[in-house]
Design a protein around this motif. Sequence first.
Motif, short mmCIF file in Angstrom:
data_model
loop_
_atom_site.label_atom_id
_atom_site.label_comp_id
_atom_site.label_asym_id
_atom_site.label_seq_id
_atom_site.Cartn_x
_atom_site.Cartn_y
_atom_site.Cartn_z
N PRO A 136 0.80 -1.23 0.00
CA PRO A 136 0.00 0.00 0.00
C PRO A 136 0.83 1.28 0.00
O PRO A 136 0.33 2.34 -0.34
N VAL A 137 2.12 1.18 0.34
CA VAL A 137 2.98 2.36 0.38
C VAL A 137 3.62 2.62 -0.98
O VAL A 137 3.55 3.73 -1.52
N SER A 171 8.90 -3.48 1.76
CA SER A 171 7.82 -3.36 0.78
C SER A 171 7.18 -4.72 0.50
O SER A 171 5.95 -4.85 0.44
N ARG A 172 8.00 -5.73 0.34
CA ARG A 172 7.46 -7.07 0.09
C ARG A 172 6.70 -7.61 1.29
O ARG A 172 5.70 -8.29 1.16
N LEU A 173 7.18 -7.31 2.49
CA LEU A 173 6.47 -7.76 3.69
C LEU A 173 5.09 -7.12 3.78
O LEU A 173 4.11 -7.79 4.13
N ARG A 174 5.00 -5.85 3.43
CA ARG A 174 3.69 -5.19 3.43
C ARG A 174 2.78 -5.82 2.38
O ARG A 174 1.59 -6.02 2.61
N ALA A 175 3.34 -6.15 1.22
CA ALA A 175 2.55 -6.79 0.15
C ALA A 175 2.10 -8.19 0.58
O ALA A 175 0.96 -8.58 0.32
N ILE A 176 2.97 -8.92 1.24
CA ILE A 176 2.61 -10.26 1.73
C ILE A 176 1.51 -10.15 2.77
O ILE A 176 0.54 -10.93 2.76
N ALA A 177 1.61 -9.17 3.65
CA ALA A 177 0.56 -8.96 4.66
C ALA A 177 -0.77 -8.66 3.99
O ALA A 177 -1.81 -9.19 4.40
N ALA A 178 -0.74 -7.85 2.95
CA ALA A 178 -1.97 -7.54 2.22
C ALA A 178 -2.54 -8.79 1.55
O ALA A 178 -3.75 -9.03 1.57
N ALA A 179 -1.66 -9.59 0.96
CA ALA A 179 -2.09 -10.82 0.29
C ALA A 179 -2.73 -11.79 1.26
O ALA A 179 -3.76 -12.41 0.97
#
Length: 159
Positions: free
Chosen positions: A62-63, A88-96
Amino acid sequence: MDETRRDDDMEAAAADRQHHEESAVPDSLAEQLDRDELSRLVRDANDAGTSYQQLADRAVDPVTGEQLSKPYMQKLATNSVTTTPNASRLRAIAAALRQPLPVVQRAAALQYLDYKATELSGYDDDVRVIVAHLAGMTPADKRRWRAMIEAVENVEGDQ
């Protein structure tokens, strides 16, 4: 006699194969295979019915807007990603995964850094120090301290 020797040779070969199979994974590699907390989160989502493509579609930071691919999610599920995912990837994984970011960060820390978070957010330094001391105690010592704390609470409650 030849038949007996052949049977002995076959038994020896089978024993060698079994020994080789048992020792095929060195202890250090076995520890690496056991550390797959983040991969397990991805597998659990997939096992619950979310496809890797669906996970990839939701895997958007989201960032930064970075999006992760289906192959990346599949590699992550099989513990084949060898480098620690960046923020960034950790935030994307959390979103997924539709999981809170701290859950994903802790799983990644366990898997890639063999780090177990021990902080107690929301508590002051005194509580954190007490908990840190208790964590290193034997079960018997913990029971004794618990009894002492409960005894003090009971005495204060009576006054």
